[in-house]
Design an enzyme around this catalytic site. Structure first.
Site, PDB file in Angstrom:
ATOM      1  N   ASP A 138     -47.129  37.409-115.570  1.00 20.01           N
ATOM      2  CA  ASP A 138     -47.273  37.562-117.017  1.00 20.01           C
ATOM      3  C   ASP A 138     -48.430  38.540-117.266  1.00 20.01           C
ATOM      4  O   ASP A 138     -48.931  39.179-116.333  1.00 20.01           O
ATOM      5  CB  ASP A 138     -47.435  36.199-117.722  1.00 20.01           C
ATOM      6  CG  ASP A 138     -48.794  35.551-117.472  1.00 20.01           C
ATOM      7  OD1 ASP A 138     -49.597  36.096-116.672  1.00 20.01           O
ATOM      8  OD2 ASP A 138     -49.050  34.490-118.068  1.00 20.01           O
ATOM      9  N   CYS A 167     -49.760  34.182-112.728  1.00 23.58           N
ATOM     10  CA  CYS A 167     -50.180  34.080-114.123  1.00 23.58           C
ATOM     11  C   CYS A 167     -51.685  33.825-114.108  1.00 23.58           C
ATOM     12  O   CYS A 167     -52.320  34.030-113.069  1.00 23.58           O
ATOM     13  CB  CYS A 167     -49.384  33.023-114.885  1.00 23.58           C
ATOM     14  SG  CYS A 167     -49.574  31.325-114.298  1.00 23.58           S
ATOM     15  N   THR A 199     -53.561  31.055-114.235  1.00 25.73           N
ATOM     16  CA  THR A 199     -53.948  29.981-113.313  1.00 25.73           C
ATOM     17  C   THR A 199     -52.965  29.800-112.156  1.00 25.73           C
ATOM     18  O   THR A 199     -53.274  29.108-111.192  1.00 25.73           O
ATOM     19  CB  THR A 199     -53.981  28.639-114.063  1.00 25.73           C
ATOM     20  OG1 THR A 199     -52.673  28.416-114.610  1.00 25.73           O
ATOM     21  CG2 THR A 199     -55.011  28.647-115.187  1.00 25.73           C
ATOM     22  N   HIS A 225     -45.270  23.741 -93.289  1.00 25.84           N
ATOM     23  CA  HIS A 225     -44.830  22.366 -93.575  1.00 25.84           C
ATOM     24  C   HIS A 225     -43.766  22.279 -94.657  1.00 25.84           C
ATOM     25  O   HIS A 225     -42.922  21.380 -94.629  1.00 25.84           O
ATOM     26  CB  HIS A 225     -46.019  21.501 -94.002  1.00 25.84           C
ATOM     27  CG  HIS A 225     -46.970  21.210 -92.887  1.00 25.84           C
ATOM     28  ND1 HIS A 225     -47.935  20.236 -92.960  1.00 25.84           N
ATOM     29  CD2 HIS A 225     -47.101  21.776 -91.648  1.00 25.84           C
ATOM     30  CE1 HIS A 225     -48.633  20.203 -91.833  1.00 25.84           C
ATOM     31  NE2 HIS A 225     -48.153  21.134 -91.020  1.00 25.84           N
ATOM     32  N   HIS A 262     -40.745  18.385 -90.242  1.00 22.27           N
ATOM     33  CA  HIS A 262     -40.824  18.887 -91.618  1.00 22.27           C
ATOM     34  C   HIS A 262     -39.442  19.240 -92.179  1.00 22.27           C
ATOM     35  O   HIS A 262     -39.253  19.240 -93.389  1.00 22.27           O
ATOM     36  CB  HIS A 262     -41.729  20.113 -91.680  1.00 22.27           C
ATOM     37  CG  HIS A 262     -43.113  19.837 -91.178  1.00 22.27           C
ATOM     38  ND1 HIS A 262     -43.979  18.978 -91.828  1.00 22.27           N
ATOM     39  CD2 HIS A 262     -43.763  20.267 -90.064  1.00 22.27           C
ATOM     40  CE1 HIS A 262     -45.114  18.908 -91.147  1.00 22.27           C
ATOM     41  NE2 HIS A 262     -45.007  19.665 -90.066  1.00 22.27           N
TER      42      HIS A 262
HETATM   43  C1  RB5 Z   1     -51.890  33.009-120.476  1.00 23.00           C
HETATM   44  O1  RB5 Z   1     -52.982  33.074-121.341  1.00 23.00           O
HETATM   45  C2  RB5 Z   1     -52.007  31.816-119.560  1.00 23.00           C
HETATM   46  O2  RB5 Z   1     -51.836  30.640-120.262  1.00 23.00           O
HETATM   47  C3  RB5 Z   1     -51.005  31.939-118.449  1.00 23.00           C
HETATM   48  O3  RB5 Z   1     -51.242  33.126-117.747  1.00 23.00           O
HETATM   49  C4  RB5 Z   1     -51.020  30.853-117.382  1.00 23.00           C
HETATM   50  O4  RB5 Z   1     -52.301  30.667-116.865  1.00 23.00           O
HETATM   51  C5  RB5 Z   1     -50.330  29.601-117.691  1.00 23.00           C
HETATM   52  O5  RB5 Z   1     -50.241  28.677-116.875  1.00 23.00           O
END
Ligand code: RB5
Length: 144
Positions: free
Chosen positions: A11, A68, A70, A101, A136
């Site tokens: 993203d 993304c 996180t 695994h 596994h």
């Molecule tokens: C975008 O601001 C953020 O929410 C997205 O990149 C991600 O971290 C969502 O899990």
């Protein structure tokens, strides 16, 4: 080494890291299917995650990488598609164990949480580590 076609998607929070990892994959001799996004304009990660998950589940790519902010949203999104086993990794060891695994076929990374060298480390382990099989294999089979 997996079959050479690897899909990658991100993203807006991950598009810069995606460009770096794409280059890294090409340097490893991989053919990269880049599914976007390619700029800072805000997009919704489930749209790009779904595209990537379907690309991997259909066999059009042997593995995928999603990014993304996180890595959490993308990992949730891609794991909703049957056939996808995505692992959210923060270091090379977790990426290696996800392959050994769990036979993970998608690597999820959080661009806002890890540095570039750690991300590259995760990528190298994800691409270069085979599945251990053995005990596994029956566990991974149960995920299906
Ligand atoms: C975008 O601001 C953020 O929410 C997205 O990149 C991600 O971290 C969502 O899990």
């Amino acid at each position: 080494m997996p079959d050479k076609t690897i899909a990658i998607a991100a993203d807006h929070a991950g598009f810069e890291l995606k460009a770096l990892l794409r280059k890294e994959l090409e340097q490893m001799g991989m053919h990269v299917l880049d599914l976007g996004t390619d700029g800072p304009q805000s997009v919704d990660y489930p749209d790009f995650g779904r595209k990537l998950a379907e690309t991997v589940a259909s066999g059009a790519a042997s593995r995928g990488v999603v990014i993304c902010g996180t890595g959490i949203g993308m990992s949730i999104a891609v794991n909703r598609v049957p056939g996808v086993r995505a692992a959210l990794c923060h270091d090379g060891l977790s990426a290696r164990l996800a392959r050994q695994h769990n036979d993970a076929n998608v690597l999820a990374l959080g661009a806002r949480l890890i540095g570039i060298e750690t991300a590259k480390d995760c990528l190298r382990e994800f691409i270069g580590t085979p599945f251990d099989g053995g005990r596994h294999a029956q566990r991974v089979a149960k995920l299906r």
